[in-house]
Write a protein that holds these residues in place. Structure first.
Motif, PDB file in Angstrom:
ATOM      1  N   PHE A 169     -11.839 -14.312  11.217  1.00 54.39           N
ATOM      2  CA  PHE A 169     -11.461 -14.647   9.884  1.00 54.39           C
ATOM      3  C   PHE A 169     -11.424 -16.075   9.375  1.00 54.39           C
ATOM      4  CE2 PHE A 169      -7.446 -14.008   6.907  1.00 54.39           C
ATOM      5  CZ  PHE A 169      -8.407 -14.051   5.785  1.00 54.39           C
ATOM      6  N   TRP A 170     -11.265 -16.820  10.261  1.00 50.71           N
ATOM      7  CA  TRP A 170     -10.938 -18.361  10.221  1.00 50.71           C
ATOM      8  C   TRP A 170     -12.597 -18.958  10.117  1.00 50.71           C
ATOM      9  CZ3 TRP A 170     -12.233 -22.930  12.039  1.00 50.71           C
ATOM     10  CH2 TRP A 170     -11.743 -24.040  11.664  1.00 50.71           C
ATOM     11  N   GLU A 171     -13.177 -18.545  11.204  1.00 56.03           N
ATOM     12  CA  GLU A 171     -14.345 -19.458  11.540  1.00 56.03           C
ATOM     13  C   GLU A 171     -15.718 -18.628  10.970  1.00 56.03           C
ATOM     14  OE1 GLU A 171     -14.848 -19.167  15.840  1.00 56.03           O
ATOM     15  OE2 GLU A 171     -15.896 -17.178  15.792  1.00 56.03           O
ATOM     16  N   SER A 172     -15.470 -17.304  10.455  1.00 54.76           N
ATOM     17  CA  SER A 172     -16.690 -16.830  10.083  1.00 54.76           C
ATOM     18  C   SER A 172     -16.612 -16.335   8.426  1.00 54.76           C
ATOM     19  CB  SER A 172     -17.224 -15.587  10.781  1.00 54.76           C
ATOM     20  OG  SER A 172     -17.411 -15.848  12.098  1.00 54.76           O
ATOM     21  N   ARG A 173     -15.515 -15.500   8.253  1.00 53.22           N
ATOM     22  CA  ARG A 173     -15.512 -14.863   7.062  1.00 53.22           C
ATOM     23  C   ARG A 173     -15.096 -16.001   5.910  1.00 53.22           C
ATOM     24  NH1 ARG A 173     -12.539 -10.885   4.302  1.00 53.22           N
ATOM     25  NH2 ARG A 173     -13.813 -10.572   2.197  1.00 53.22           N
ATOM     26  N   LEU A 174     -14.291 -17.209   6.343  1.00 48.43           N
ATOM     27  CA  LEU A 174     -13.884 -18.122   5.212  1.00 48.43           C
ATOM     28  C   LEU A 174     -14.982 -18.960   4.996  1.00 48.43           C
ATOM     29  CD1 LEU A 174     -10.254 -19.218   6.152  1.00 48.43           C
ATOM     30  CD2 LEU A 174     -11.133 -17.455   4.430  1.00 48.43           C
ATOM     31  N   PRO A 175     -15.923 -19.505   6.164  1.00 45.00           N
ATOM     32  CA  PRO A 175     -16.983 -20.212   5.581  1.00 45.00           C
ATOM     33  C   PRO A 175     -18.322 -19.547   4.864  1.00 45.00           C
ATOM     34  CG  PRO A 175     -16.422 -20.689   7.904  1.00 45.00           C
ATOM     35  CD  PRO A 175     -15.495 -19.458   7.518  1.00 45.00           C
ATOM     36  N   GLU A 176     -18.218 -18.215   5.271  1.00 43.89           N
ATOM     37  CA  GLU A 176     -19.266 -17.284   4.389  1.00 43.89           C
ATOM     38  C   GLU A 176     -18.693 -17.391   3.064  1.00 43.89           C
ATOM     39  OE1 GLU A 176     -20.232 -13.552   5.811  1.00 43.89           O
ATOM     40  OE2 GLU A 176     -20.664 -14.237   7.988  1.00 43.89           O
ATOM     41  N   ILE A 177     -17.560 -16.962   2.534  1.00 37.15           N
ATOM     42  CA  ILE A 177     -16.964 -16.970   1.191  1.00 37.15           C
ATOM     43  C   ILE A 177     -17.032 -18.430   0.658  1.00 37.15           C
ATOM     44  CG2 ILE A 177     -15.171 -16.137  -0.259  1.00 37.15           C
ATOM     45  CD1 ILE A 177     -14.517 -14.268   2.072  1.00 37.15           C
ATOM     46  N   PHE A 178     -16.364 -19.403   1.254  1.00 38.54           N
ATOM     47  CA  PHE A 178     -16.240 -20.619   0.577  1.00 38.54           C
ATOM     48  C   PHE A 178     -17.054 -21.675   0.966  1.00 38.54           C
ATOM     49  CE2 PHE A 178     -12.124 -18.141   0.968  1.00 38.54           C
ATOM     50  CZ  PHE A 178     -11.775 -18.030  -0.382  1.00 38.54           C
ATOM     51  N   GLY A 179     -17.780 -21.592   2.098  1.00 38.38           N
ATOM     52  CA  GLY A 179     -18.769 -22.714   2.761  1.00 38.38           C
ATOM     53  C   GLY A 179     -19.523 -23.426   1.602  1.00 38.38           C
ATOM     54  N   ASN A 180     -20.150 -22.827   0.652  1.00 35.61           N
ATOM     55  CA  ASN A 180     -21.246 -23.353  -0.073  1.00 35.61           C
ATOM     56  C   ASN A 180     -20.475 -24.333  -1.299  1.00 35.61           C
ATOM     57  OD1 ASN A 180     -23.622 -22.448   0.575  1.00 35.61           O
ATOM     58  ND2 ASN A 180     -23.390 -20.309  -0.244  1.00 35.61           N
ATOM     59  N   SER A 181     -19.131 -24.154  -1.051  1.00 30.29           N
ATOM     60  CA  SER A 181     -18.470 -25.305  -1.951  1.00 30.29           C
ATOM     61  C   SER A 181     -17.795 -26.293  -1.189  1.00 30.29           C
ATOM     62  CB  SER A 181     -17.449 -24.875  -2.576  1.00 30.29           C
ATOM     63  OG  SER A 181     -16.232 -24.366  -1.627  1.00 30.29           O
ATOM     64  N   TYR A 182     -18.076 -26.381   0.028  1.00 28.74           N
ATOM     65  CA  TYR A 182     -17.673 -27.598   0.876  1.00 28.74           C
ATOM     66  C   TYR A 182     -18.446 -28.915   0.720  1.00 28.74           C
ATOM     67  CZ  TYR A 182     -14.855 -24.239   3.732  1.00 28.74           C
ATOM     68  OH  TYR A 182     -14.032 -23.120   4.062  1.00 28.74           O
ATOM     69  N   ASN A 183     -18.048 -29.961   0.856  1.00 30.42           N
ATOM     70  CA  ASN A 183     -18.849 -31.220   0.887  1.00 30.42           C
ATOM     71  C   ASN A 183     -18.897 -31.646   2.498  1.00 30.42           C
ATOM     72  OD1 ASN A 183     -19.349 -33.948   1.259  1.00 30.42           O
ATOM     73  ND2 ASN A 183     -18.542 -34.438  -1.023  1.00 30.42           N
ATOM     74  N   LEU A 184     -20.120 -31.497   3.010  1.00 28.13           N
ATOM     75  CA  LEU A 184     -20.448 -31.937   4.335  1.00 28.13           C
ATOM     76  C   LEU A 184     -21.063 -33.230   4.726  1.00 28.13           C
ATOM     77  CD1 LEU A 184     -22.211 -28.522   5.126  1.00 28.13           C
ATOM     78  CD2 LEU A 184     -19.700 -29.212   5.309  1.00 28.13           C
ATOM     79  N   ASN A 185     -20.845 -34.065   3.867  1.00 29.17           N
ATOM     80  CA  ASN A 185     -21.212 -35.393   3.901  1.00 29.17           C
ATOM     81  C   ASN A 185     -20.145 -36.182   4.983  1.00 29.17           C
ATOM     82  OD1 ASN A 185     -20.927 -38.496   2.581  1.00 29.17           O
ATOM     83  ND2 ASN A 185     -22.911 -37.886   3.266  1.00 29.17           N
TER      84      ASN A 185
END
Ligand SMILES: [Zn+2]
Length: 328
Positions: A169-185
């Motif tokens: 849930f934490w490591e796959s589902r959440l990044p799949e749903i919300f990851g595109n909004s993360y700032n990875l700089n």
């Protein structure tokens, strides 16, 4: 904790894919841009390999069924006979204290990272391009795992506290749903004076977050009606992932992500920084070999403009959109 039935173990091994494909691929890709220029050009020439191979170590166990691979991805700190700060630091020390059978059960992640680091340094010294790339991508995978808090705990899937499924849930589902909004700089790579010390610093910090993560999930679960936690089909049956675990509802995912207050993004960024630092340190320790010599100048020339464009995007926190295999 260790009285699992065989089918259950199989499901668990398949479902605990470390960060998940989305996470690992984005961590590896973003780390390329955190490298200094002398390294960035070479790594960018091979950025697609570095990205896809980010999940290679997970495939060794799930696709090749390599039994020795699994324990390299975690360390069940609470399972050891001494506290974290007293665990043997180096691979050589570890072998004097623990039998392989113990480590096969409790995991060997911190030592795996150090072993991979030594191998990568040697590959740089030898100028072996394919080894540099493979080892860089794989080392990055284990560093990503080390920054996933539940990879450092005996309660890695919340089963000891009534929270099964919390791991993916934490490591796959959440990044799949919300990851595109993360700032990875992140900041540019820094030299690590003491790789052993840094490895254990990462493990300790990650381990300290495991309880926090689980406590937040318990609080969120308690705040929602039981029948709202999981997705259901029109007939009211719980929907399952391809690993046969129930899928959390969007409402639950939203509430958990909000309550985590940026933890997933933060751990992704911490992973990216660690990966770039380790790659950079291995290269420096190998005597800073000229990596551009390993590629045809024509390839470097072709990639010049795309690199500039992708680097600018990363400075704003974005990496190119990746279509990853969905795990949900
Ligand atoms: Zn893993």
């Amino acid at each position: 904790m260790k009285h699992f039935t065989i089918p259950f173990l199989l499901i668990l091994l398949l479902s605990l894919c470390s960060w998940g494909i989305w996470g690992h691929e984005h961590i590896n890709r973003a780390a390329v841009f955190a490298l200094p220029m002398q390294m960035r050009t070479f790594y960018y020439n091979h950025v697609d390999f570095i990205t896809v191979e980010s999940t290679g170590p997970d495939m060794k166990r799930s696709v090749y069924n390599d039994k020795s691979e699994g324990p390299k991805h975690y360390i069940d700190i609470e399972g050891f006979d001494r506290p974290l700060d007293s665990l043997p630091r180096t691979t050589a020390d570890k072998s004097k204290v623990y039998a392989d059978s113990t480590l096969q059960k409790l995991g060997s992640l911190p030592w795996q990272i150090q072993d991979m680091m030594a191998k990568l340094t040697k590959a740089f010294k030898d100028g072996h391009k394919s080894e540099i790339l493979l080892l860089s991508a794989d080392l990055a995978h284990y560093l990503g795992d080390a920054n996933m808090p539940l990879h450092t705990s005996l309660n890695y899937d919340g089963k000891l506290t009534g929270q099964p499924g919390v791991h993916s849930f934490w490591e796959s589902r959440l990044p799949e749903i919300f990851g595109n909004s993360y700032n990875l700089n992140t900041r540019e790579a820094k030299y690590i004076d003491d790789v052993t010390k840094e490895t254990w610093r990462i493990i300790k910090k990650s381990h300290q977050l495991a309880d926090t993560l689980l406590a937040i999930d318990r609080k969120v679960r308690a705040s929602m009606p039981e029948d709202k936690l999981y997705k259901k089909d029109d007939q009211g049956n719980q929907l399952k992932t391809k690993y046969n675990t129930p899928i959390q509802s969007d409402e639950y995912a939203n509430a958990f992500h909000t309550a985590l207050n940026g933890m997933v993004q933060e751990q992704m960024k911490t992973s990216i920084t660690a990966v770039a630092d380790f790659w950079y340190t291995a290269w420096v320790n190998a005597g800073k070999p000229d990596l551009n010599k390993l590629d045809d100048p024509e390839l470097t020339e072709q990639n010049k403009t795309p690199l500039e464009k992708d680097y600018e995007a990363w400075k704003k926190g974005k990496v190119v959109k990746l279509k990853t295999d969905s795990e949900y």
